[in-house]
Design an enzyme around this catalytic site. Sequence first.
Site, mmCIF file in Angstrom:
data_model
loop_
_atom_site.group_PDB
_atom_site.id
_atom_site.type_symbol
_atom_site.label_atom_id
_atom_site.label_comp_id
_atom_site.label_asym_id
_atom_site.label_seq_id
_atom_site.Cartn_x
_atom_site.Cartn_y
_atom_site.Cartn_z
ATOM 1 N N ARG A 144 -5.625 0.147 4.009
ATOM 2 C CA ARG A 144 -5.659 0.664 5.378
ATOM 3 C C ARG A 144 -6.849 0.046 6.108
ATOM 4 O O ARG A 144 -7.913 -0.140 5.523
ATOM 5 C CB ARG A 144 -5.796 2.183 5.371
ATOM 6 C CG ARG A 144 -4.572 2.918 4.852
ATOM 7 C CD ARG A 144 -4.869 4.418 4.756
ATOM 8 N NE ARG A 144 -3.720 5.212 4.415
ATOM 9 C CZ ARG A 144 -3.333 5.491 3.170
ATOM 10 N NH1 ARG A 144 -4.000 5.010 2.145
ATOM 11 N NH2 ARG A 144 -2.270 6.249 2.963
ATOM 12 N N ARG B 167 -13.756 -11.741 5.589
ATOM 13 C CA ARG B 167 -15.000 -12.505 5.677
ATOM 14 C C ARG B 167 -14.741 -14.003 5.680
ATOM 15 O O ARG B 167 -15.513 -14.772 6.244
ATOM 16 C CB ARG B 167 -15.899 -12.119 4.497
ATOM 17 C CG ARG B 167 -17.253 -12.742 4.497
ATOM 18 C CD ARG B 167 -18.187 -12.303 5.600
ATOM 19 N NE ARG B 167 -18.475 -10.891 5.550
ATOM 20 C CZ ARG B 167 -18.478 -10.079 6.606
ATOM 21 N NH1 ARG B 167 -18.211 -10.549 7.795
ATOM 22 N NH2 ARG B 167 -18.736 -8.807 6.491
ATOM 23 N N GLU C 183 -9.632 5.358 -0.638
ATOM 24 C CA GLU C 183 -8.854 6.376 0.075
ATOM 25 C C GLU C 183 -8.904 7.681 -0.728
ATOM 26 O O GLU C 183 -9.031 7.662 -1.953
ATOM 27 C CB GLU C 183 -7.405 5.881 0.220
ATOM 28 C CG GLU C 183 -6.548 6.676 1.138
ATOM 29 C CD GLU C 183 -6.972 6.598 2.596
ATOM 30 O OE1 GLU C 183 -6.820 7.614 3.282
ATOM 31 O OE2 GLU C 183 -7.458 5.539 3.033
ATOM 32 N N TYR D 149 1.797 -0.808 11.089
ATOM 33 C CA TYR D 149 2.118 -0.343 9.738
ATOM 34 C C TYR D 149 3.195 -1.251 9.178
ATOM 35 O O TYR D 149 4.288 -1.343 9.740
ATOM 36 C CB TYR D 149 2.577 1.119 9.770
ATOM 37 C CG TYR D 149 1.434 2.034 10.139
ATOM 38 C CD1 TYR D 149 0.681 2.645 9.146
ATOM 39 C CD2 TYR D 149 1.074 2.230 11.464
ATOM 40 C CE1 TYR D 149 -0.397 3.461 9.485
ATOM 41 C CE2 TYR D 149 -0.002 3.033 11.804
ATOM 42 C CZ TYR D 149 -0.725 3.648 10.807
ATOM 43 O OH TYR D 149 -1.802 4.433 11.129
ATOM 44 N N ARG E 21 -5.473 1.498 14.114
ATOM 45 C CA ARG E 21 -5.126 1.777 12.726
ATOM 46 C C ARG E 21 -4.063 0.821 12.240
ATOM 47 O O ARG E 21 -3.214 0.373 13.006
ATOM 48 C CB ARG E 21 -4.575 3.207 12.598
ATOM 49 C CG ARG E 21 -5.599 4.309 12.704
ATOM 50 C CD ARG E 21 -6.567 4.331 11.548
ATOM 51 N NE ARG E 21 -5.912 4.068 10.289
ATOM 52 C CZ ARG E 21 -5.732 4.961 9.328
ATOM 53 N NH1 ARG E 21 -6.149 6.184 9.462
ATOM 54 N NH2 ARG E 21 -5.129 4.633 8.202
ATOM 55 N N ARG F 96 3.542 6.215 9.156
ATOM 56 C CA ARG F 96 3.718 6.460 10.591
ATOM 57 C C ARG F 96 5.000 5.788 11.063
ATOM 58 O O ARG F 96 4.960 4.769 11.741
ATOM 59 C CB ARG F 96 2.521 5.935 11.375
ATOM 60 C CG ARG F 96 1.225 6.677 11.204
ATOM 61 C CD ARG F 96 1.280 8.120 11.704
ATOM 62 N NE ARG F 96 1.685 8.262 13.085
ATOM 63 C CZ ARG F 96 0.833 8.376 14.112
ATOM 64 N NH1 ARG F 96 -0.458 8.364 13.913
ATOM 65 N NH2 ARG F 96 1.297 8.525 15.340
ATOM 66 N N CYS G 174 -15.859 -1.297 2.932
ATOM 67 C CA CYS G 174 -14.731 -0.896 2.096
ATOM 68 C C CYS G 174 -15.027 0.456 1.449
ATOM 69 O O CYS G 174 -16.175 0.769 1.149
ATOM 70 C CB CYS G 174 -14.498 -1.910 0.971
ATOM 71 S SG CYS G 174 -13.830 -3.482 1.505
#
Length: 122
Positions: free
Chosen positions: A90, A63, A78, A108, A7, A116, A75
């Site tokens: 993210r 890409r 959220e 992050y 992540r 986080r 894609c």
Amino acid sequence: MSVRGIRGAITVDANEEQPILNATIELLNSIVEENGILPDDICSVFVTVTSDLDETFPARAIRQMKGWELVPLMCALEVPVKGSLERCIRLMVLINTDKTQAEIRHVYLGGAQVLRPDLSKS
């Protein structure tokens, strides 16, 4: 060998094409560096953005990176939770690896460190 998820998240200052593309590359490069992975290790990359980032597809940046032409990218938006972090990109990078879950380094950056703080680098 297992499939593991890495992540990562980063914020951008403006809903503009170049900052979105630059932030995406910065985040992905950090994930790759922290985890010592190559494009051939990647199963796929799932990218989400908050609804306030609509000037470009972040996957465009990936890409264009050398060696990433064949990596499957997706894609999505959220979930728009009230009061959630704005202008955020993210990534969920799925990799083939012998690393354990504990050896995976999530990344992050910028304002996304609040998501986080236990995993964020200063």
